[in-house]
Design a protein around this motif. Structure first.
Motif, PDB file in Angstrom:
ATOM      1  N   ASP A  97     -65.915   7.767  -1.113  1.00 60.51           N
ATOM      2  CA  ASP A  97     -66.497   7.995  -2.430  1.00 60.51           C
ATOM      3  C   ASP A  97     -65.616   7.407  -3.536  1.00 60.51           C
ATOM      4  OD1 ASP A  97     -68.680   9.286  -1.359  1.00 60.51           O
ATOM      5  OD2 ASP A  97     -67.908  11.316  -1.707  1.00 60.51           O
ATOM      6  N   VAL A  98     -64.312   7.624  -3.430  1.00 60.62           N
ATOM      7  CA  VAL A  98     -63.386   7.056  -4.412  1.00 60.62           C
ATOM      8  C   VAL A  98     -63.484   5.533  -4.407  1.00 60.62           C
ATOM      9  CG1 VAL A  98     -60.943   6.723  -5.002  1.00 60.62           C
ATOM     10  CG2 VAL A  98     -61.764   8.984  -4.309  1.00 60.62           C
ATOM     11  N   THR A  99     -63.519   4.956  -3.221  1.00 57.41           N
ATOM     12  CA  THR A  99     -63.590   3.501  -3.078  1.00 57.41           C
ATOM     13  C   THR A  99     -64.860   2.942  -3.697  1.00 57.41           C
ATOM     14  OG1 THR A  99     -62.310   3.638  -1.024  1.00 57.41           O
ATOM     15  CG2 THR A  99     -63.539   1.613  -1.408  1.00 57.41           C
ATOM     16  N   GLU A 100     -65.978   3.581  -3.428  1.00 58.69           N
ATOM     17  CA  GLU A 100     -67.250   3.122  -3.973  1.00 58.69           C
ATOM     18  C   GLU A 100     -67.270   3.218  -5.493  1.00 58.69           C
ATOM     19  OE1 GLU A 100     -70.440   2.175  -1.778  1.00 58.69           O
ATOM     20  OE2 GLU A 100     -68.459   1.432  -1.204  1.00 58.69           O
ATOM     21  N   LYS A 101     -66.749   4.308  -6.026  1.00 59.60           N
ATOM     22  CA  LYS A 101     -66.721   4.487  -7.488  1.00 59.60           C
ATOM     23  C   LYS A 101     -65.828   3.453  -8.155  1.00 59.60           C
ATOM     24  CE  LYS A 101     -67.730   9.443  -7.332  1.00 59.60           C
ATOM     25  NZ  LYS A 101     -67.167  10.812  -7.442  1.00 59.60           N
TER      26      LYS A 101
END
Length: 207
Positions: A97-101
Motif C-alpha cells: 500500500d505504501v509503495t502504491e501510494k
C-alpha cells in the motif's frame, strides 16, 4: 529485460563511485543490505549518489515494522524497496500500500519460502517477485530450471527477478527463456577490473 547490479560490502565512498559509473549503463542499481546496515538510511539519503538515469533499489529485506521502514526508505530516495516473503501477509500488504501510494516499486524476496507461502502472497500485481539463491547456501543453483518451474507453478505472477551467481552464459540463457523481467548480478560486475565494461557485456547479453 532489465539488468540490476548489486553493490555490496564496500565503503560508502566506493558505492557512490560505482553508482556514478553505472548510472545510465544499467537499468537498476541496488544498494545492498550490507551498505544499509553499515551506514543506515540517513547516510544513504545524504550521500551524493545523484542518480540521473538508472533506478535505485535499497535491499532493506524488511521483515516487520514495514510501513515505517518503507516510508523511510522512499524518503531516502529509493525507487524500489525489498520485503521478505517470509514476513507476515499483513506486513506485505502494508508495504505494498505504501509503495502504491508513493508510485514506487517493491520486490518480494522469495528466499527460503515454499510454494504454499508464495501462493498466499501471489496477488500483488505490481510487485516484483525475486527468486533469490542464498549466498550462504552450499547447494548449486540452476536459474533457468528454477525460473521454468516457477512459471509453471505461478503463471499469473507478472514480474519476476532472479539472483544467484549469474554469469554471462546464464544471463544469455535466461534472456532467451523469456520468463524473468530482471537479472540481478553482483560480484561478476562490481568485483571486476572494469565494472562498466562488464555491465555493458551483460546488457548486450540480455537485450
Amino acid at each position: 529485460m532489465k539488468l540490476q547490479v548489486a553493490i555490496d560490502r564496500v565503503t560508502l565512498d566506493e558505492a557512490v563511485k560505482l553508482t556514478h559509473e553505472l548510472d545510465g549503463v544499467v537499468d537498476i542499481i541496488e544498494l545492498g543490505t550490507s551498505l544499509i546496515k553499515d551506514y543506515g538510511l540517513l547516510a544513504l539519503k545524504d550521500a551524493p549518489f545523484n542518480v540521473q538515469s538508472s533506478e535505485i533499489l535499497y535491499d532493506l529485506k524488511t521483515n516487520d515494522e514495514g510501513v515505517y521502514e518503507f516510508e523511510k526508505g522512499f524518503d531516502a530516495n529509493a525507487d524500489i524497496l525489498t520485503v521478505m516473503a517470509g514476513s507476515s501477509l499483513d506486513t506485505i500488504e502494508q508495504v505494498y500500500d505504501v509503495t502504491e501510494k508513493r508510485n514506487k516499486e517493491m520486490l518480494i524476496d522469495l528466499l527460503e519460502v515454499d510454494n504454499n507461502k508464495i501462493s498466499e502472497i501471489a496477488g500483488f500485481d505490481n510487485a516484483i517477485y525475486g527468486l533469490h539463491h542464498s549466498k550462504d547456501s552450499k547447494d548449486s543453483f540452476d536459474a533457468v530450471d528454477t525460473l521454468d518451474k516457477f512459471k509453471k507453478n505461478f503463471p499469473d505472477i507478472k514480474k519476476v527477478a532472479v539472483a544467484g551467481g549469474i554469469d554471462l552464459k546464464q544471463a544469455k540463457a535466461i534472456a532467451t527463456q523469456g520468463i524473468a523481467d530482471t537479472i540481478i548480478v553482483g560480484g561478476k560486475i562490481v568485483k571486476t577490473d572494469n565494472p562498466v565494461d562488464s555491465a555493458k557485456q551483460f546488457m548486450e547479453a540480455i537485450k
